[in-house]
Every structure is written in structure tokens, then in C-alpha cells.
Design an enzyme around this catalytic site. Structure first.
Site, PDB file in Angstrom:
ATOM      1  N   TYR A  41      13.564   3.155 -14.018  1.00 35.52           N
ATOM      2  CA  TYR A  41      12.434   2.218 -13.956  1.00 35.52           C
ATOM      3  C   TYR A  41      12.674   1.012 -14.858  1.00 35.52           C
ATOM      4  CZ  TYR A  41       7.936   0.161 -15.318  1.00 35.52           C
ATOM      5  OH  TYR A  41       6.932  -0.732 -15.617  1.00 35.52           O
ATOM      6  N   LEU A  76       0.842  -1.209   0.000  1.00 37.06           N
ATOM      7  CA  LEU A  76       0.000   0.000   0.000  1.00 37.06           C
ATOM      8  C   LEU A  76       0.875   1.256   0.000  1.00 37.06           C
ATOM      9  CD1 LEU A  76      -2.998  -1.003   2.327  1.00 37.06           C
ATOM     10  CD2 LEU A  76      -2.799  -1.198  -0.169  1.00 37.06           C
ATOM     11  N   LYS A 132      13.272  -3.010 -14.006  1.00 39.73           N
ATOM     12  CA  LYS A 132      12.396  -4.084 -14.514  1.00 39.73           C
ATOM     13  C   LYS A 132      13.225  -5.084 -15.326  1.00 39.73           C
ATOM     14  CE  LYS A 132       8.506  -4.529 -14.159  1.00 39.73           C
ATOM     15  NZ  LYS A 132       7.666  -5.166 -13.093  1.00 39.73           N
ATOM     16  N   THR A 161       7.451  -5.090 -18.647  1.00 39.49           N
ATOM     17  CA  THR A 161       7.092  -4.002 -19.542  1.00 39.49           C
ATOM     18  C   THR A 161       7.888  -4.062 -20.843  1.00 39.49           C
ATOM     19  OG1 THR A 161       7.333  -1.608 -19.777  1.00 39.49           O
ATOM     20  CG2 THR A 161       8.759  -2.632 -18.193  1.00 39.49           C
ATOM     21  N   ASP A 162       7.321  -3.449 -21.890  1.00 37.66           N
ATOM     22  CA  ASP A 162       8.077  -3.357 -23.149  1.00 37.66           C
ATOM     23  C   ASP A 162       9.226  -2.347 -23.034  1.00 37.66           C
ATOM     24  OD1 ASP A 162       6.535  -1.035 -23.027  1.00 37.66           O
ATOM     25  OD2 ASP A 162       5.674  -1.234 -25.038  1.00 37.66           O
ATOM     26  N   GLU A 163       9.220  -1.546 -21.944  1.00 35.06           N
ATOM     27  CA  GLU A 163      10.247  -0.505 -21.818  1.00 35.06           C
ATOM     28  C   GLU A 163      11.649  -1.097 -21.635  1.00 35.06           C
ATOM     29  OE1 GLU A 163       9.069   2.869 -19.443  1.00 35.06           O
ATOM     30  OE2 GLU A 163       6.955   2.457 -19.802  1.00 35.06           O
TER      31      GLU A 163
HETATM   32  P1  NAD Z   1       0.877   0.545  -9.806  1.00 31.08           P
HETATM   33  O1  NAD Z   1       1.965   1.509  -9.474  1.00 31.08           O
HETATM   34  O2  NAD Z   1      -0.482   1.050 -10.079  1.00 31.08           O
HETATM   35  O3  NAD Z   1       0.730  -0.515  -8.630  1.00 31.08           O
HETATM   36  C1  NAD Z   1       1.826  -1.120  -8.006  1.00 31.08           C
HETATM   37  C2  NAD Z   1       1.328  -1.820  -6.746  1.00 31.08           C
HETATM   38  O4  NAD Z   1       2.461  -2.453  -6.115  1.00 31.08           O
HETATM   39  C3  NAD Z   1       0.733  -0.853  -5.719  1.00 31.08           C
HETATM   40  O5  NAD Z   1      -0.457  -1.391  -5.206  1.00 31.08           O
HETATM   41  C4  NAD Z   1       1.800  -0.762  -4.644  1.00 31.08           C
HETATM   42  O6  NAD Z   1       1.289  -0.486  -3.343  1.00 31.08           O
HETATM   43  C5  NAD Z   1       2.441  -2.147  -4.732  1.00 31.08           C
HETATM   44  N1  NAD Z   1       3.819  -2.151  -4.234  1.00 31.08           N
HETATM   45  C6  NAD Z   1       4.804  -1.268  -4.547  1.00 31.08           C
HETATM   46  N2  NAD Z   1       5.923  -1.591  -3.866  1.00 31.08           N
HETATM   47  C7  NAD Z   1       5.637  -2.706  -3.134  1.00 31.08           C
HETATM   48  C8  NAD Z   1       6.390  -3.502  -2.242  1.00 31.08           C
HETATM   49  N3  NAD Z   1       7.671  -3.225  -1.949  1.00 31.08           N
HETATM   50  N4  NAD Z   1       5.792  -4.576  -1.678  1.00 31.08           N
HETATM   51  C9  NAD Z   1       4.492  -4.864  -1.961  1.00 31.08           C
HETATM   52  N5  NAD Z   1       3.729  -4.117  -2.774  1.00 31.08           N
HETATM   53  C10 NAD Z   1       4.294  -3.054  -3.357  1.00 31.08           C
HETATM   54  O7  NAD Z   1       1.458  -0.304 -11.009  1.00 31.08           O
HETATM   55  P2  NAD Z   1       0.687  -0.963 -12.243  1.00 31.08           P
HETATM   56  O8  NAD Z   1       0.569   0.044 -13.295  1.00 31.08           O
HETATM   57  O9  NAD Z   1      -0.483  -1.697 -11.740  1.00 31.08           O
HETATM   58  O10 NAD Z   1       1.794  -2.005 -12.725  1.00 31.08           O
HETATM   59  C11 NAD Z   1       1.779  -3.363 -12.276  1.00 31.08           C
HETATM   60  C12 NAD Z   1       2.919  -4.095 -12.942  1.00 31.08           C
HETATM   61  O11 NAD Z   1       2.784  -4.015 -14.359  1.00 31.08           O
HETATM   62  C13 NAD Z   1       4.302  -3.521 -12.610  1.00 31.08           C
HETATM   63  O12 NAD Z   1       5.175  -4.603 -12.427  1.00 31.08           O
HETATM   64  C14 NAD Z   1       4.648  -2.712 -13.846  1.00 31.08           C
HETATM   65  O13 NAD Z   1       6.045  -2.661 -14.026  1.00 31.08           O
HETATM   66  C15 NAD Z   1       3.971  -3.522 -14.930  1.00 31.08           C
HETATM   67  N6  NAD Z   1       3.598  -2.758 -16.134  1.00 31.08           N
HETATM   68  C16 NAD Z   1       2.737  -1.689 -16.029  1.00 31.08           C
HETATM   69  C17 NAD Z   1       2.347  -1.029 -17.196  1.00 31.08           C
HETATM   70  C18 NAD Z   1       1.379   0.122 -17.155  1.00 31.08           C
HETATM   71  O14 NAD Z   1       1.059   0.688 -18.219  1.00 31.08           O
HETATM   72  N7  NAD Z   1       0.842   0.512 -16.025  1.00 31.08           N
HETATM   73  C19 NAD Z   1       2.855  -1.427 -18.440  1.00 31.08           C
HETATM   74  C20 NAD Z   1       3.741  -2.495 -18.493  1.00 31.08           C
HETATM   75  C21 NAD Z   1       4.072  -3.182 -17.322  1.00 31.08           C
HETATM   76  P1  TYD Z   2       3.330   7.553 -18.882  1.00 36.21           P
HETATM   77  O1  TYD Z   2       1.860   7.396 -18.736  1.00 36.21           O
HETATM   78  O2  TYD Z   2       4.105   8.156 -17.761  1.00 36.21           O
HETATM   79  O3  TYD Z   2       3.897   6.119 -19.281  1.00 36.21           O
HETATM   80  P2  TYD Z   2       5.385   5.688 -19.795  1.00 36.21           P
HETATM   81  O4  TYD Z   2       6.335   6.775 -19.513  1.00 36.21           O
HETATM   82  O5  TYD Z   2       5.655   4.489 -18.946  1.00 36.21           O
HETATM   83  O6  TYD Z   2       5.220   5.380 -21.247  1.00 36.21           O
HETATM   84  O7  TYD Z   2       3.589   8.435 -20.167  1.00 36.21           O
HETATM   85  C1  TYD Z   2       3.085   8.067 -21.460  1.00 36.21           C
HETATM   86  C2  TYD Z   2       3.631   9.062 -22.452  1.00 36.21           C
HETATM   87  O8  TYD Z   2       3.065  10.356 -22.190  1.00 36.21           O
HETATM   88  C3  TYD Z   2       5.137   9.272 -22.366  1.00 36.21           C
HETATM   89  O9  TYD Z   2       5.641   9.487 -23.677  1.00 36.21           O
HETATM   90  C4  TYD Z   2       5.298  10.524 -21.520  1.00 36.21           C
HETATM   91  C5  TYD Z   2       4.070  11.338 -21.902  1.00 36.21           C
HETATM   92  N1  TYD Z   2       3.508  12.199 -20.844  1.00 36.21           N
HETATM   93  C6  TYD Z   2       3.223  13.542 -21.116  1.00 36.21           C
HETATM   94  O10 TYD Z   2       3.457  14.047 -22.250  1.00 36.21           O
HETATM   95  N2  TYD Z   2       2.665  14.303 -20.131  1.00 36.21           N
HETATM   96  C7  TYD Z   2       2.415  13.814 -18.883  1.00 36.21           C
HETATM   97  O11 TYD Z   2       1.934  14.567 -18.004  1.00 36.21           O
HETATM   98  C8  TYD Z   2       2.704  12.439 -18.627  1.00 36.21           C
HETATM   99  C9  TYD Z   2       2.434  11.832 -17.279  1.00 36.21           C
HETATM  100  C10 TYD Z   2       3.248  11.663 -19.636  1.00 36.21           C
END
Ligand code: NAD
Ligand code: TYD
Length: 353
Positions: free
Chosen positions: A160, A41, A164, A135-137
Site C-alpha cells: 500500500y 464503487l 502511494k 499518507t504519512d505511511e
Molecule cells: P476508502 O478506501 O474509504 O475509499 C476509497 C474510494 O476510492 C472508494 O470509494 C472506492 O470505491 C474508490 N476507488 C477505489 N479504486 C478506484 C478506482 N480504480 N477508480 C475510481 N474509484 C476508486 O479510502 P479513504 O480512507 O477514504 O482514503 C482516501 C485517500 O486518503 C486515499 O488516497 C488514501 O490513501 C488516503 N489516506 C487515507 C488515510 C486513512 O486513515 N483512511 C490516511 C492517510 C491517507
Molecule cells: P489500520 O486502521 O489498518 O490503519 P494503518 O495500518 O493504515 O495504520 O490499523 C491501525 C493500527 O491498528 C495498525 O497498527 C494495525 C492495528 N490493527 C489491529 O491491531 N487490529 C485490527 O484489527 C486492525 C484492523 C488494525
């Protein structure tokens, strides 16, 4: 193909955006086993994301840090966990630029801990699986053409994505070295309900609603591939049931958008919904670019389509409108986030570039 069945699934990070959607998805699928959620959390973890699930008899929640080996081991032992779906992470690139430390601890050490626990507890246990969400990143940044494939060499460029990438390598190493049954998925940018409004789509929705500036980084021409979160969940579910152990699957939306075009599209949807405030695109403000901003991400996801029969089910028009409507109708959820340190963070983010 006979599907793998699990009795006790551990979700890490289940109170965050994708983890919460995945828990909702499991219950919608009428998954028969128990669902155990470990979440620290952090600012991104929100118990409200699971308020409909909390009372279910097959759901268990523990507030715990995945860096706490003993606590996680006790939970995994107590619930006789046979499948881990590992979402927990620090997930926001901008935050990793401001302060990478938590990313190293949670994403690398936390993943290492979980792998160690499973290696120790699953030695003599059959039918177990550790599924790692990535992630694809990790693949770096693309030019105008080309795609990320499962075997594209890793080239992470932000703290980040480097953290990952490191966790992905550890997961693969545990398969090759210790024969821990693992699968990995690398997906593109998710969007949908419950996403913390620091990421592009929900941040823009909130600012549009409030008539605040829409900060577009750099020239706005960076490209992301957008995947509806429920399609990501169905992809993960198909991998844990049918994916080949030791393998990686890309999951993508096949839906590339330049940031500025996407923000303009969101403005035009808001023009339809709130014509009195039109045109919303007057709020677009170009701001200083993110350092090391990856130019383009695009995923080839033919492997999961061909081998597991997965496909996206939600087109972008529908998914984006559903997402906007979700944020517009969930004002309590948003107000609770705003009453925390949310605004301070956004201000710090833009000031310190
Ligand atoms: P998020 O930031 O919304 O949620 C992360 C969750 O992990 C939170 O509930 C947080 O409390 C919990 N957490 C963080 N540190 C922790 C710890 N030390 N111990 C236990 N819980 C912990 O992230 P998300 O967007 O839901 O992403 C989930 C996964 O998907 C991640 O591994 C992220 O790298 C991956 N991912 C996300 C996206 C995206 O677009 N959001 C894309 C590709 C991959
Ligand atoms: P983000 O949602 O942070 O995801 P990621 O960086 O993991 O791809 O950002 C998506 C794209 O949008 C990225 O190219 C950064 C851009 N961005 C903005 O232009 N303005 C913003 O306020 C944010 C948060 C992201």
C-alpha cells in the site's frame, strides 16, 4: 492572502470514507461551484455515504474507474474541471498484503492517467490545480522518538505505502517536468463517520457492539497518530485555496496512541454506555502480527499551521465519542455492509497470517 476559487471540482473516490466527508464539507462551506464525483464503487465505495447530497443540483456522480483514461477524460472535459482533488485509492494495508495488484493499478496507473488527462487538457487553461491526497505511511516507520516532516526521505514498507509513494513521486514529477500545478498532502490515520469497518476504530466499534473479540495485532504497542476526518477536510480545503503550488503539506492530529491503549479507551467508553456488558476489555484478543507492521507514525504539521493558519478543531475525546455514537446510531449503514462479503474478508485476513 487572496484565495484560489474554482468553478468545477472533481473529487475522485468521493464515495469512500474521506472523499465523502470532503464532499459533505464542501457543501457545508457553501462552496459555490459544481462538485463532480468519479468513483468505481469498489467494496469501499458506498453511495449511502452521500445520500443527502445526491439530489443537490450542483452535484454530479459518475461510476468510473480512474484507470479508464477515455471515460475520465470525457468527464473532465464535459464539466470543464479546474480542480481535481484525488482521493481514489485502494487504502487498506492488510488487503495490500493479501493482494497488491489492485493497489498498483488504482494507486499508480490510476494516478498517472489523471495526471496525463490534466496535462493534456489544462495546457492553455489558467487557475487549475491537481491536489493529491497521500499518507504519512510513505515515510516508513519511526522509533520511539522523532517525527515525519515534509522533507523526510520516503521509505515505504507495505505494498500500500509503496504504491502511494509511487503516486506521490509521479505527481511531483508532473509539476517539475510539465509545470502541472499540483499540491500534495500527507496525513496521518483518519477516524470519523463513514469509515469502512475494516480499519481499526470502526472495526473495534462493531465488534464491541456485537460482543465479539477485539483483535489486537502483535503486542499492541504500535503507535498511530489519529486525525479527525473533518479536520483533515479543512486542511485539504485550506491547501487547495492557499497552498503553494508544487509543495507538500503534512496534516496530522498530534495525537499519538498505542493501539492497545486506544482499544482500552474505547472499551471504557462502551462501559459507560452499556454498563451491563462491562468490562468490555475482556474481549481484547492478541492475534498474530501483521507482516512488516510499521511501529510508529507521528507527523510534524507545523508547516500547514504556520503557513496556512490551519489547526485541528476537534479534541480526541470529543471526536472518538462522536464517532462511536455515529456507528451506534447508523445501524442500516452497518447492516448493509455486513450483508455483503464483509465477514468473509475478516475471516480470511486472520486465518491466512
Ligand atoms: P476508502 O478506501 O474509504 O475509499 C476509497 C474510494 O476510492 C472508494 O470509494 C472506492 O470505491 C474508490 N476507488 C477505489 N479504486 C478506484 C478506482 N480504480 N477508480 C475510481 N474509484 C476508486 O479510502 P479513504 O480512507 O477514504 O482514503 C482516501 C485517500 O486518503 C486515499 O488516497 C488514501 O490513501 C488516503 N489516506 C487515507 C488515510 C486513512 O486513515 N483512511 C490516511 C492517510 C491517507
Ligand atoms: P489500520 O486502521 O489498518 O490503519 P494503518 O495500518 O493504515 O495504520 O490499523 C491501525 C493500527 O491498528 C495498525 O497498527 C494495525 C492495528 N490493527 C489491529 O491491531 N487490529 C485490527 O484489527 C486492525 C484492523 C488494525
Amino acid at each position: 492572502m487572496s484565495k484560489r476559487q474554482f468553478n468545477n471540482i472533481l473529487i475522485t473516490g468521493g464515495s469512500g470514507f474521506i472523499g465523502a466527508n470532503f464532499i459533505h464539507y464542501l457543501f457545508k462551506q457553501e462552496f459555490q461551484g459544481n462538485v463532480i464525483n468519479i468513483d468505481k464503487l469498489t467494496y469501499a465505495g458506498n453511495p449511502e455515504n452521500l445520500k443527502d447530497i445526491e439530489k443537490k443540483s450542483k452535484y454530479f456522480f459518475y461510476q468510473a474507474d480512474i484507470c479508464d483514461y477515455d471515460k475520465c477524460k470525457d468527464i473532465i472535459l464535459k464539466h470543464n474541471i479546474d480542480c481535481v482533488v484525488h482521493f481514489a485509492a485502494e487504502s487498506h494495508v492488510d488487503r495490500s498484503i493479501h493482494g497488491p495488484k489492485d493497489f498498483i493499478y488504482t494507486n499508480i496507473i490510476g494516478t498517472f492517467n489523471l495526471l496525463e488527462i490534466c496535462r493534456n487538457l489544462w495546457k492553455d487553461k489558467d487557475n487549475t490545480l491537481f491536489h493529491h491526497i497521500s499518507t504519512d505511511e510513505v515515510f516508513g516507520s519511526l522509533g520511539d522518538s522523532g517525527y515525519f516532516f515534509e522533507n523526510t526521505p520516503y521509505d515505504p514498507r507495505s505494498p500500500y505505502s509503496a504504491s502511494k509513494a509511487s503516486s506521490d513521486h509521479l505527481v511531483s514529477a508532473y509539476f517539475h517536468t510539465y509545470e502541472l500545478p499540483v499540491t500534495i498532502s500527507n496525513c496521518s490515520n483518519n477516524y470519523g463517520a463513514y469509515q469502512f469497518p475494516e480499519k481499526l476504530i470502526p472495526l473495534m466499534i462493531l465488534n464491541l457492539q456485537e460482543g465479539e473479540n477485539l483483535p489486537v495485532y502483535g503486542d499492541g504497542k504500535n503507535i498511530r497518530d489519529w486525525l479527525y476526518v473533518e479536520d483533515h477536510c479543512s486542511g485539504i480545503y485550506s491547501i487547495i485555496q492557499n497552498g503553494n503550488v508544487g509543495e507538500t503539506y503534512n496534516i496530522g492530529g498530534e495525537n499519538e496512541w498505542e493501539n492497545i491503549k486506544l482499544v482500552n479507551k474505547m472499551c471504557s467508553i462502551m462501559d459507560e454506555l452499556f454498563p451491563d456488558n462491562s468490562p468490555h476489555n475482556k474481549l481484547i484478543t492478541y492475534v498474530k502480527d501483521r507482516p512488516g507492521h510499521d511501529r510508529r507514525y507521528a507527523i510534524n504539521c507545523n508547516k500547514i499551521k504556520d503557513e496556512l493558519g490551519w489547526k485541528q478543531s476537534v479534541d480526541f475525546e470529543t471526536g472518538l465519542r462522536k464517532t462511536i455514537n455515529w456507528y451506534l446510531s447508523n445501524t442500516n449503514w452497518i447492516n448493509n455492509i455486513k450483508s455483503g462479503t464483509y465477514k468473509n474478508w475478516l475471516q480470511k485476513n486472520y486465518e491466512s497470517r
